[in-house]
Scaffold this active site. Structure first.
Site, PDB file in Angstrom:
ATOM      1  N   SER A  83       0.819  -1.213   0.000  1.00  0.00           N
ATOM      2  CA  SER A  83       0.000   0.000   0.000  1.00  0.00           C
ATOM      3  C   SER A  83       0.855   1.267   0.000  1.00  0.00           C
ATOM      4  CB  SER A  83      -0.907   0.027   1.227  1.00  0.00           C
ATOM      5  OG  SER A  83      -1.620  -1.170   1.345  1.00  0.00           O
TER       6      SER A  83
HETATM    7  N1  SAH Z   1      -0.732  -5.143   4.038  1.00  0.00           N
HETATM    8  C1  SAH Z   1      -0.040  -5.419   2.806  1.00  0.00           C
HETATM    9  C2  SAH Z   1      -0.886  -5.021   1.594  1.00  0.00           C
HETATM   10  C3  SAH Z   1      -0.926  -6.150   0.625  1.00  0.00           C
HETATM   11  S1  SAH Z   1      -2.169  -6.094  -0.619  1.00  0.00           S
HETATM   12  C4  SAH Z   1       1.337  -4.767   2.778  1.00  0.00           C
HETATM   13  O1  SAH Z   1       1.662  -4.007   3.696  1.00  0.00           O
HETATM   14  O2  SAH Z   1       2.098  -5.025   1.847  1.00  0.00           O
HETATM   15  C5  SAH Z   1      -3.431  -7.116   0.091  1.00  0.00           C
HETATM   16  C6  SAH Z   1      -3.046  -8.540   0.425  1.00  0.00           C
HETATM   17  O3  SAH Z   1      -4.248  -9.185   0.866  1.00  0.00           O
HETATM   18  C7  SAH Z   1      -2.517  -9.369  -0.732  1.00  0.00           C
HETATM   19  O4  SAH Z   1      -1.288  -9.918  -0.379  1.00  0.00           O
HETATM   20  C8  SAH Z   1      -3.569 -10.458  -0.918  1.00  0.00           C
HETATM   21  O5  SAH Z   1      -3.048 -11.698  -1.319  1.00  0.00           O
HETATM   22  C9  SAH Z   1      -4.170 -10.532   0.472  1.00  0.00           C
HETATM   23  N2  SAH Z   1      -5.508 -11.111   0.542  1.00  0.00           N
HETATM   24  C10 SAH Z   1      -6.552 -10.949  -0.302  1.00  0.00           C
HETATM   25  N3  SAH Z   1      -7.614 -11.658   0.112  1.00  0.00           N
HETATM   26  C11 SAH Z   1      -7.233 -12.286   1.264  1.00  0.00           C
HETATM   27  C12 SAH Z   1      -7.886 -13.186   2.165  1.00  0.00           C
HETATM   28  N4  SAH Z   1      -9.140 -13.605   1.994  1.00  0.00           N
HETATM   29  N5  SAH Z   1      -7.183 -13.628   3.238  1.00  0.00           N
HETATM   30  C13 SAH Z   1      -5.907 -13.238   3.440  1.00  0.00           C
HETATM   31  N6  SAH Z   1      -5.242 -12.402   2.622  1.00  0.00           N
HETATM   32  C14 SAH Z   1      -5.899 -11.934   1.543  1.00  0.00           C
END
Ligand code: SAH
Length: 233
Positions: A83
Site C-alpha cells: 500500500s
Molecule cells: N498489508 C499489505 C498489503 C498487501 S495487498 C502490505 O503491507 O504489503 C493485500 C493482500 O491481501 C494481498 O497480499 C492479498 O493476497 C491478500 N488477501 C486478499 N484476500 C485475502 C484473504 N481472503 N485472506 C488473506 N489475505 C488476503
C-alpha cells in the site's frame, strides 16, 4: 559462511552495486518520505516515527528498491501491491486514535510492511495471508528486520484467527464487498475494525467500533485496494 537470511544478502548486493551508496535507501531518503507524509496531513508522531525507522525497500522487489520511499503503492507480485505509505499511515493512525490496542489482527500480510509498522506500535500483531509465496517471503522479512511480536499464518482472512480472538483492533488491507461477519465477531467490546469496503473504484474506508450494544460505523473516505478473495492460493 553464507548469511542464512537471503534478504540481507540482497541488501549487501545493493550496497555493492552502489544503491545505498548514492542514498536511495538511506535514512535521509526515509526522512524525506516522513516529511512528505507530514505535509500530506499525517500528524501522529508515533506512526511517523515507526515509518521513519522501517527500511521499506526490504519489502519490495530489488528492482523497485529505488522507488521504495516514494509515496506510492508498488507491485509485490501475484497481482498484489504494497500500500501507499500515506494510506498505511492514515489507517494506522485511525486504528490507534482512541489508545493503543494490545493485540491487532491484520488481514492481507502482502509484503509484511503494514504488519511491521504495527509491530513498532502495539505489543502483539497477528497477520494472515492467502497466497503461499507472499506469506513465505513476509515471514522471511519479519525475521530479517527482527520483528518478533508478529505471528503470521497462511489462511483465508474471511475466517479471521478465531483461536486468538478477541482482538482489540482488526485491519483489512484487501477490500471485501461487505464487512465479514466472522471478523466483527472476533472484535472485542470497545475494539475497532478498519477496512476498505466495496468493489473496484467504489470502495470506502470504513471504521467500525464495537460497543456494548452493537457496532458504530464511520466513513473515512474513498480508497482503492486489491479485492479480498476467498480461499487459498
Ligand atoms: N498489508 C499489505 C498489503 C498487501 S495487498 C502490505 O503491507 O504489503 C493485500 C493482500 O491481501 C494481498 O497480499 C492479498 O493476497 C491478500 N488477501 C486478499 N484476500 C485475502 C484473504 N481472503 N485472506 C488473506 N489475505 C488476503
Amino acid at each position: 559462511m553464507r548469511h542464512p537470511i537471503s534478504i540481507l544478502d540482497g541488501v549487501e548486493r545493493m550496497s555493492v552495486a552502489g544503491l545505498s551508496g548514492i542514498g536511495m535507501t538511506s535514512q535521509r531518503t526515509r526522512n524525506r518520505l516522513i516529511q512528505r507524509l507530514r505535509d500530506a496531513g499525517i500528524s501522529n508522531e508515533a506512526v511517523l516515527q515507526a515509518m521513519g525507522d522501517i527500511p521499506r525497500h526490504l519489502f519490495v522487489q530489488e528492482a523497485l528498491s529505488s522507488r521504495a520511499y516514494e509515496d506510492t503503492a508498488l507491485p509485490i507480485g501475484h497481482g498484489q501491491t504494497i500500500s501507499q505509505p500515506w494510506v498505511v499511515a492514515t489507517m494506522t493512525a485511525a486504528l490507534l486514535e482512541h489508545g493503543v490496542p494490545d493485540r491487532v489482527l491484520e488481514i492481507g500480510t502482502g509484503s509484511g510492511y503494514q504488519a511491521t509498522v504495527l509491530s513498532k506500535l502495539v505489543p502483539q500483531v497477528y497477520t494472515v495471508e492467502r497466497v503461499e509465496e507472499l506469506f513465505r517471503s513476509a515471514r522471511r522479512v519479519f525475521r530479517a528486520v527482527g520483528a518478533r511480536n508478529i505471528r503470521c499464518k497462511k489462511s483465508d482472512g474471511y475466517l479471521g484467527w478465531p483461536e486468538n480472538a478477541p482482538f482489540e483492533a482488526i485491519m483489512l488491507t484487501a477490500a471485501p464487498p461487505g464487512i465479514p461477519e466472522a471478523l466483527l465477531k472476533q472484535l472485542s467490546i470497545g475494539g475497532r475494525l478498519i477496512a476498505p469496503v466495496g468493489q473496484g473504484q467504489h470502495q470506502r474506508l470504513i471504521c467500525v467500533t464495537r460497543t456494548e450494544s452493537g457496532f458504530e460505523e464511520t466513513d473515512l473516505g474513498g480508497v482503492i485496494f486489491v479485492p479480498m478473495l476467498q480461499g487459498l492460493e
